[in-house]
Structures are given as C-alpha cells and as structure tokens.
Design an enzyme around this catalytic site. Structure first.
Site, mmCIF file in Angstrom:
data_model
loop_
_atom_site.group_PDB
_atom_site.id
_atom_site.type_symbol
_atom_site.label_atom_id
_atom_site.label_comp_id
_atom_site.label_asym_id
_atom_site.label_seq_id
_atom_site.Cartn_x
_atom_site.Cartn_y
_atom_site.Cartn_z
ATOM 1 N N THR A 193 -3.797 10.494 8.058
ATOM 2 C CA THR A 193 -4.807 10.687 7.006
ATOM 3 C C THR A 193 -5.872 11.682 7.465
ATOM 4 O O THR A 193 -6.267 12.584 6.715
ATOM 5 C CB THR A 193 -5.432 9.341 6.594
ATOM 6 N N LYS A 197 4.181 1.830 -3.917
ATOM 7 C CA LYS A 197 3.877 2.206 -2.529
ATOM 8 C C LYS A 197 2.381 2.273 -2.374
ATOM 9 O O LYS A 197 1.682 2.906 -3.182
ATOM 10 C CB LYS A 197 4.501 3.590 -2.227
ATOM 11 N N SER A 244 3.847 8.111 5.408
ATOM 12 C CA SER A 244 4.603 6.909 5.030
ATOM 13 C C SER A 244 5.896 7.300 4.324
ATOM 14 O O SER A 244 6.951 6.716 4.567
ATOM 15 C CB SER A 244 3.783 6.029 4.088
ATOM 16 N N LYS A 261 -1.084 -1.398 -4.474
ATOM 17 C CA LYS A 261 -2.028 -1.684 -3.391
ATOM 18 C C LYS A 261 -2.156 -3.188 -3.260
ATOM 19 O O LYS A 261 -1.923 -3.909 -4.216
ATOM 20 C CB LYS A 261 -3.403 -1.083 -3.732
ATOM 21 N N ASP A 265 -4.016 -0.166 5.686
ATOM 22 C CA ASP A 265 -5.246 0.421 5.130
ATOM 23 C C ASP A 265 -6.343 -0.184 6.016
ATOM 24 O O ASP A 265 -6.036 -0.666 7.121
ATOM 25 C CB ASP A 265 -5.412 0.042 3.650
HETATM 26 N N1 GLU Z 1 -3.667 3.183 2.669
HETATM 27 C C1 GLU Z 1 -3.298 4.564 2.684
HETATM 28 C C2 GLU Z 1 -3.818 5.243 1.434
HETATM 29 O O1 GLU Z 1 -4.867 4.897 0.950
HETATM 30 C C3 GLU Z 1 -1.806 4.762 2.918
HETATM 31 C C4 GLU Z 1 -0.890 4.053 1.994
HETATM 32 C C5 GLU Z 1 0.568 4.102 2.427
HETATM 33 O O2 GLU Z 1 0.863 4.643 3.469
HETATM 34 O O3 GLU Z 1 1.388 3.574 1.674
HETATM 35 O O4 GLU Z 1 -3.263 6.177 0.918
#
Ligand code: GLU
Length: 448
Positions: A212, A92, A380, A128, A168
């Site tokens: 976030t 994830k 998420s 990622k 992201d």
């Molecule tokens: N990109 C966000 C992070 O750095 C969220 C990742 C997600 O929701 O899976 O945590």
C-alpha cells in the site's frame, strides 16, 4: 427528474435507510457527487437504478464473537463481513480489528473497495469486514482464540471464488495465519486463495506488506509526472506510522529522492528536518510496536510534539496514511497556504469532504484513496494469481507488477476525468472509472 435531483434523492434515501452510519453516507456522497455527467450520458444506468443498487450491499453478515482472555474472562465482540458487490469477481477486501469498528465503518470501507477494485481491472469484487476487537495489548494466545472464534462463524461465507478476506488495520500476517488455520481445520481444504496477506513461506506474496505504501508513492510519482515534476527534492509529510506510512516513506526517500520530514501516531508528531531515519522508525514501530515519541530519544535534532498537528508543517506533498477523516478543512487550508501542491491518500477516506473540496478548488492535485492506496489490494490480486498457479514470484518481479498496476490505475483515472470534462481531477476520474465498469457489468448481468 433532472440528474441533480435524482442524485440528491439517492443520497437522502441512503441516509434514511442507513441511520447512524455517517462514514457510509460520506463515502456514498463522495462517489455519487462525481456521477452526474455519467448518468446524463448513460440513461440506461438511471433506468436500471444502478446507483441505488450499488448503495445496497449484496449481503451484510453480523455475528457474535465470544472468546476467553488469558485470565479466563469471557468477552463478547461483534464480527462483520459486508459482501458489497461481486459484479466483477469474488468479494475482496480486508478485515479490520479496531475498537472503532461498527457497521457504518465496515460499509464505508466495503463501498470504497468496490470502486477501488474496479479501477484496478483485475477481476475482483468488493467487500470488507472486521470486528470491534482491539488486538493491541493482547497476548498471542488471546489473539489466536479471538481469530479462531471469528473464523468459526465467518468460514461458511468465504472461499477462493466467493469472498477473499485480507488484512487491514489491526490484522496482519499473524491474524491471517490464525484465521487460515481455523478455516482449514473446519473445511478440511488447503485453499490458500481464500485469504491474502499470508506469510510468504506458505502462500503469501512478496511485497504484500510494503504494497500500500509503495503503491501510494508510485501513484503520486505518476501524478507529479503529469505536471512535469517528481518527488526529487520534495519535502513531504506522511501521517501515521504503520506499514502504509513506513513503506511510502521508504519508497519516496530511497527510490524517488524526496525527503519526508514528519510522521505521526495517535500520540503525536515527530519532525526531523533532515528527513526521517527509516531504520529508527522501522525499529520503533515494526519491531518494538512502540510509540514514535521514542524517535527523539536517539535523534537529538528531531522534535516530538505530543498531540501535535502534522498538517501545520510546510511541505510540497502530503500523504495522509493514518485513518479516516484525519485531515479536516482547516488542515487543508494550512497545507494550501504553505505551498502544498499534491495530496495522496494512503489511508481510506482520510480527508473530510470539506478538505477535499478545498484542495480541488485550490488546484492541488488530490489523489483519492480508492486510487492512491490500491497497491495493497493490487498485490492481494497478485497473491491470488500466484496461489491459483501454485507459483511464488520474486520480490522484484512482484514489485514491477505493482508499479505497472499503479501506472494503469493512474491512466484510467486521468482518462476518465478528461473524458467527462474535468481534466486533472482525480476525484472525479477515480469515481467515474470505478463506477462505469461496475455499472456496465451490472447491466450485462441482468437485474440482480
Ligand atoms: N485493506 C486493504 C485495502 O483497504 C487491502 C484489501 C485486500 O488486500 O483485499 O485496500
């Protein structure tokens, strides 16, 4: 071999095996630097080479993404998905589209994500992805064609129980929509749980966009709470002006009574001693997609400094919410000198290692990104729960859940820091809490 030598050997091994990826080396050193007391207490982790195993992703996927712009010109970008660890659940993590993206960036972000997701304790692993494609200045149809091409390769690697991408930097609900559309078309499955960060009216979760920033504010309110303090009447700096920064500012000003006097973008810094006007900021950044220099056009007393350094402004609390390595040792020293007592990372790894050490040595409460910015991935995880149960929760209910999750993350970091002899050190607390949970799972699951 003594623990210190073992750790140094591991770090050297990572550098040698992953040449030219300084951000990844930095992320590994940051985590491993906290682990000596854990490895001493758990020789079984050393014997099973848990740290070495965690520094090697489960799988690294790199692929060509060809697409055509509106003039018919062909472009070739590179796509990435690093499936780092599924010890605790499906991979994830977000997808980043930005010209700076290369393997080292995606690996650092994937590595961080493993520990961030672990501390949250919601049954998800870490990964990622992204591309060096830059959506800025591209038309909707160009972005759509890029996303479709990207997904035409990535679809085979993802799924609601396999790997769940999200947004992201450079990837929001529009991009997620185009990618989901192509995924659905290729697989003939309406699997909303394969992506998070969707629009609310077709499977997305309320609060995902705010998550976030809100989460970072909630986390820092907890940090300040342990010092019998709060955001009330605090002067704050929030770097960046994307959704992380804007919603951190919103929460601090509208719920917690703090005053955010400055934010920034890659062009410069805007300073408003009365506290930033959120409506103006939202209008400029979220509606118009413009530059914050425009803020000073409508707020005469505000100052915009082209190429300015936000960290020179005196504050009580600083939240770096822009990008990796944006806050260096000099900046940390200025903040400390000006009386800053707490720093919370809304971005991933925004403080350089030297800056982090300066904060820790000066007794500043420093909250690392893998704890303080976990709000995004937390919502998420809530989106995955809603999709699995075919439910849609209200904004208030989801926000309450987020608040609770951030409180729990804070508590786990605090307890781990205390248990391993460094009370109040959130850097160690987050690294240790994140690591030990994954380590126990890896031992239990055998040599994988
Ligand atoms: N990109 C966000 C992070 O750095 C969220 C990742 C997600 O929701 O899976 O945590």
């Amino acid at each position: 071999m003594d623990t210190k030598t073992n750790i140094e050997n591991i770090c050297e091994g990572v550098v040698a095996r992953n040449a030219g990826e300084p951000e990844f080396h930095q992320a590994v050193r940051e985590v491993v630097g906290s682990l000596a007391p854990v490895l001493e207490k758990h020789p079984e982790f050393v014997e099973a080479k848990i740290v070495e195993r965690l520094c090697e992703p489960d799988r690294q996927i790199m692929f060509r993404v060809p697409w055509q712009d509106d003039e018919g010109e062909v472009h070739v970008n590179r796509g990435f998905r690093i499936e780092f660890s599924n010890a605790l659940g499906p991979y994830k993590g977000g997808l980043r589209f930005h010209s700076s993206v290369y393997l080292g960036i995606v690996k650092f972000l994937g590595f961080e994500q493993v520990f961030k997701n672990s501390i949250m304790d919601l049954g998800i692993g870490g990964g990622k992805g992204g591309s060096d494609f830059n959506p800025k200045g591209r038309s909707d149809t160009e972005v759509m064609r890029f996303c479709q091409s990207f997904m035409t390769e990535l679809y085979r690697h993802i799924g609601e129980n396999t790997d769940v991408p999200a947004g992201d930097a450079g990837v929001g609900p529009r991009e997620i929509g185009y990618m989901f559309g192509q995924y659905k078309r290729i697989t003939n499955k309406y699997e909303t749980g394969t992506f998070t960060g969707k629009e609310v009216n077709w499977g997305g979760s309320p609060v995902r966009f705010e998550a976030t920033g809100y989460g970072c504010a909630y986390f820092m309110q907890e940090v300040l709470g342990t010092l019998d303090d709060s955001f009330e009447d605090k002067t704050c700096l929030v770097s960046g002006s994307g959704n992380v920064a804007i919603y951190a500012i919103e929460k601090i000003q509208e719920e917690f009574g703090g005053k955010v006097v400055a934010c920034s973008d890659s062009g410069g810094v805007v300073y408003d001693e009365n506290g930033l006007d959120l409506e103006t900021l939202k209008h400029i950044k979220l509606e118009e997609g413009s530059r914050i220099s425009e803020y000073a056009d409508t707020h005469e007393h505000a100052r915009y400094e082209d190429g300015g350094n936000i960290w020179e402004i005196p504050c009580d609390v600083a939240l770096p919410c822009a990008t990796q390595n944006e806050l260096e040792e000099d900046d940390a020293e200025k903040l400390i000198k000006n009386g800053c007592t707490a720093v919370g990372e809304g971005a991933n790894m925004p403080c350089t290692p030297e800056a982090v050490h300066a904060f820790v040595d000066a007794g500043v409460s420093y909250a690392p990104g893998k704890a303080a910015n976990a709000g995004g991935v937390a919502v998420s995880a809530l989106e995955m729960q809603q999709n699995a149960g075919r439910q849609s929760w209200s904004f208030e209910y989801t926000d309450d859940q987020l608040k609770e999750i951030m409180k729990n993350i804070h508590e786990r970091c605090r307890e781990a820091a205390e248990e391993y002899g460094t009370p109040g050190n959130y850097l160690n607390g987050a690294n240790i809490a994140g690591f030990t949970k994954v380590a126990h799972a890896l031992i239990a699951q055998g040599l994988t």
